[in-house]
Write a protein that holds these residues in place. Structure first.
Motif, PDB file in Angstrom:
ATOM      1  N   GLU A 126       0.488  -1.214   0.220  1.00  0.00           N
ATOM      2  CA  GLU A 126       0.210   0.312  -0.355  1.00  0.00           C
ATOM      3  C   GLU A 126       1.031   1.258  -0.168  1.00  0.00           C
ATOM      4  O   GLU A 126       0.477   2.323  -0.839  1.00  0.00           O
ATOM      5  N   ASN A 127       2.307   1.283   0.275  1.00  0.00           N
ATOM      6  CA  ASN A 127       2.503   2.266   0.980  1.00  0.00           C
ATOM      7  C   ASN A 127       3.438   2.441  -0.921  1.00  0.00           C
ATOM      8  O   ASN A 127       3.730   3.751  -1.338  1.00  0.00           O
ATOM      9  N   ALA A 128       3.700   1.154  -1.607  1.00  0.00           N
ATOM     10  CA  ALA A 128       4.540   1.574  -3.107  1.00  0.00           C
ATOM     11  C   ALA A 128       3.631   1.955  -4.066  1.00  0.00           C
ATOM     12  O   ALA A 128       4.063   1.932  -4.587  1.00  0.00           O
ATOM     13  N   PHE A 129       2.422   1.288  -4.191  1.00  0.00           N
ATOM     14  CA  PHE A 129       0.966   1.049  -4.713  1.00  0.00           C
ATOM     15  C   PHE A 129      -0.173   1.473  -4.941  1.00  0.00           C
ATOM     16  O   PHE A 129      -0.454   2.091  -3.467  1.00  0.00           O
ATOM     17  N   SER A 130      -1.341   2.269  -5.845  1.00  0.00           N
ATOM     18  CA  SER A 130      -2.425   2.662  -5.639  1.00  0.00           C
ATOM     19  C   SER A 130      -2.790   1.519  -5.537  1.00  0.00           C
ATOM     20  O   SER A 130      -2.708   0.181  -5.413  1.00  0.00           O
ATOM     21  N   GLY A 131      -3.824   1.331  -4.556  1.00  0.00           N
ATOM     22  CA  GLY A 131      -5.159   0.708  -4.088  1.00  0.00           C
ATOM     23  C   GLY A 131      -5.805   0.327  -4.829  1.00  0.00           C
ATOM     24  O   GLY A 131      -5.738  -1.143  -4.711  1.00  0.00           O
ATOM     25  N   ASP A 132      -5.620   0.764  -6.704  1.00  0.00           N
ATOM     26  CA  ASP A 132      -6.695  -0.085  -7.377  1.00  0.00           C
ATOM     27  C   ASP A 132      -5.623  -1.453  -7.432  1.00  0.00           C
ATOM     28  O   ASP A 132      -6.079  -2.509  -7.859  1.00  0.00           O
ATOM     29  N   VAL A 133      -4.202  -0.948  -8.040  1.00  0.00           N
ATOM     30  CA  VAL A 133      -3.035  -2.096  -8.253  1.00  0.00           C
ATOM     31  C   VAL A 133      -2.986  -2.985  -6.494  1.00  0.00           C
ATOM     32  O   VAL A 133      -3.345  -4.269  -7.062  1.00  0.00           O
ATOM     33  N   VAL A 134      -2.915  -2.462  -5.850  1.00  0.00           N
ATOM     34  CA  VAL A 134      -3.518  -3.379  -4.335  1.00  0.00           C
ATOM     35  C   VAL A 134      -4.214  -4.572  -4.217  1.00  0.00           C
ATOM     36  O   VAL A 134      -4.390  -5.162  -4.393  1.00  0.00           O
ATOM     37  N   SER A 135      -5.310  -3.478  -4.881  1.00  0.00           N
ATOM     38  CA  SER A 135      -6.561  -4.585  -4.648  1.00  0.00           C
ATOM     39  C   SER A 135      -7.001  -5.605  -5.820  1.00  0.00           C
ATOM     40  O   SER A 135      -7.040  -6.537  -5.066  1.00  0.00           O
ATOM     41  N   THR A 136      -6.485  -5.397  -7.101  1.00  0.00           N
ATOM     42  CA  THR A 136      -6.465  -6.095  -8.431  1.00  0.00           C
ATOM     43  C   THR A 136      -5.459  -7.415  -7.245  1.00  0.00           C
ATOM     44  O   THR A 136      -5.818  -8.573  -7.698  1.00  0.00           O
TER      45      THR A 136
END
Length: 560
Positions: A126-136
């Motif tokens: 979550e620190n490194a990537f957007s919420g949409d990327v992490v969610s996928t």
């Protein structure tokens, strides 16, 4: 004329069907994802929801998770999938450029090992990537965790799209190194494919028309626009499988809004038992009702049934079990009974679907797409230039504009958000809202109570939601994707409060709203206020799905 020019013309033609206001780069992105995922039969919304391009995207423009060819949403029930299980993640880079470059591969090489490493803490991601990327990638991890006991087959398919011709040797070397590293990390089958102008143009040339065939055992019985035939189990399994993707079940063949695979239930155990342990001299079709297919066109010639746009409306459970069985045994000589009905008329198709599915024990909610209320909404919408997609992708395949198409699920989300003040539920349960009968009856009442929900109410909700979505896509400066994905139903609710001056809206009150008279400035005001409240609450996916946030909106909203 060069292939690049032809491709640009194809993108321009498709852009006319996409939501309005897209930039050239955004249109190219949607074009690439739509065509690469063509065989997955995704809706425009499902394709758009997978686009994660933006700040902290890790070099990923779009990403999708599938289990046995079915897209995994946030509320997908994974318990129904049984062995053999294929978990697949599709990652797409779309660069509206004339050449392939090394930088996009370098970005993937830096991000994918982290995203696919189960030892990486969610907080670090979550620190490194957007919420949409992490969610996928969280959905990918959840699918693997839930289905690990089934020993799933893992496939990671990466596509790098551009208007180039062939990649240079440096690009290919880096792509091969990345594939090898990801294969070692995931234990799955990993590919990274360069998709240039010629490939993209050829994909775009393929039409929505789908034709498939299977050989029959002897000649079928003929009726008026109908056939009854026997087909070898192995041949029917081939008919419902995609050889280009690990013989995956072709989900587009099944009526999307009628039934879902029921998993490990008694009837399926019986089907599996009759497949795995046949009695002596007993054919499979003696023990099974077979399948019913409706089609736009069907003909028998040279020992084969050839079918245009086949749709299996009864026999889904049998088909799933047979597909799973065929992965273990590919040469079974037994037969299945197949009924093929040539019928384009939607009302008659509904009648066939209802009749063939009433013969087995099915929850009444499974037949909702055929109910009169949805047919009435569809007909009413058509008169207003809207397309109610109660049959998934029916209007997409007819080339209707994306921002005038609304699915049953999305209309249910909009209705729940405004009438029941539950945008948190609409956000959290995008595909399961209408599975509960109690909720369904409040959204789409039947019988005498249907008069309390004017058809104009549904039209207003569809048009107002389109205005909200258009604003989020075209606003300047560009709005972060976390707001677009989390707040459109909250914003819809508040927008109609602002327009009417009341946060208590009955169905007839909604029906009287003139959406075309709502100034863009009012949409912007409503969206900005919801965003400010979201930021105050913490601005996370979980906040948007929490009823406490909706309660906060109700409490803090003030009449304009």
């Amino acid at each position: 004329m060069s292939t690049t020019v032809l491709l640009e013309q194809a993108v321009k033609a498709q852009k006319a069907k996409y939501p309005s206001g897209l930039s050239e780069d955004d249109a190219f992105e949607l074009f690439c994802a739509t065509n690469i995922l063509k065989n997955y039969e995704l809706s425009y919304d499902e394709v758009s929801d997978g686009i994660v391009d933006g700040p902290k995207d890790g070099g990923i423009d779009a990403a999708y998770v599938f289990v046995n060819g079915q897209i995994v949403e946030e509320d997908t029930d994974l318990s129904g999938f049984k062995k053999p299980v294929d978990i697949e993640i599709v990652i797409i880079q779309s660069k509206n450029q004339d050449t392939f470059k090394e930088a996009p591969i370098d970005k993937l090489a830096a991000s994918l090992p982290m995203l696919l490493d189960f030892n990486q803490a969610p907080a670090m991601l979550e620190n490194a990537f957007s919420g949409d990327v992490v969610s996928t990638f969280t959905r990918y991890r959840a699918a693997f965790g839930k289905l690990s006991g089934q020993f799933p087959k893992i496939t990671i398919r990466c596509f790098y799209c551009s208007k180039g011709t062939t990649p240079g040797k440096a690009c290919e070397t880096k792509a091969n190194a990345l594939s090898a590293a990801l294969q070692k990390l995931s234990g799955g089958n990993v590919t990274l494919k360069f998709v240039g102008a010629e490939n993209l143009y050829e994909l775009a040339r393929e039409q929505g028309r789908y034709v498939a065939s299977f050989p029959t055992v002897g000649s079928p019985l003929f009726g008026t626009d109908s056939f009854v035939a026997l087909c070898r189990l192995a041949d029917f399994a081939a008919f419902i499988s995609d050889p280009s993707v690990n013989n995956r079940l072709i989900t587009r063949l099944f009526e999307a809004n009628v039934r879902a695979y029921q998993g490990d239930v008694e009837v399926n155990r019986e089907i599996a038992e009759s497949l795995s342990n046949p009695g002596s001299d007993i054919d499979f079709w003696w023990l099974n009702n077979g399948v019913t297919i409706v089609a736009d066109k069907a003909q028998f010639q040279n020992g084969k049934m050839t079918i245009e746009n086949p749709l299996i409306v009864n026999g889904l459970q049998t088909s799933y079990e047979l597909h799973a069985f065929s992965q273990k045994k590919k040469d079974d000589k037994r037969s299945i009974l197949v009924r093929v009905i040539q019928e384009k008329d939607a009302a008659k198709r509904d009648q066939i679907i209802k009749a063939t599915n009433r013969q087995t024990s099915i929850n009444a909610s499974s037949l909702r797409a055929t109910e009169e209320v949805h047919r009435r909404i569809e007909d009413f919408f058509l008169a207003h230039g809207l397309y109610y997609d109660r049959r998934k992708n029916f209007y997409k395949n007819e080339g209707k504009p994306a921002d005038r198409i609304i699915s049953m699920d999305k209309l249910a989300q909009a209705t729940m958000s405004v009438l029941l003040k539950r945008p948190d539920d609409a956000r959290a349960r995008p595909t399961t809202l209408i599975k509960k009968d109690a909720d369904y009856e409040k959204l789409f009442p039947a019988g005498a109570s249907v008069k309390a929900h004017p058809l104009d109410m549904y039209r207003v909700l569809a048009e107002a939601l389109a205005r909200v979505e258009a604003y989020f896509k075209t606003a300047t400066p560009k709005i972060d994707r976390k707001y677009k994905s989390n707040l459109k139903f909250h914003t819809l609710m508040v927008l109609l409060w602002d327009v009417t001056g009341s946060n208590r809206l009955p169905p007839k009150g909604v029906a009287n709203i003139n959406v075309s008279n709502i100034p863009t400035a009012v949409v912007e005001k409503s969206a900005n206020w919801v965003r400010s409240q979201f930021d105050l609450a913490g601005a996370t996916d979980q906040i948007a799905k929490d009823k406490a946030f909706t309660a906060q909106l109700v409490k803090n909203w003030k009449k304009p």
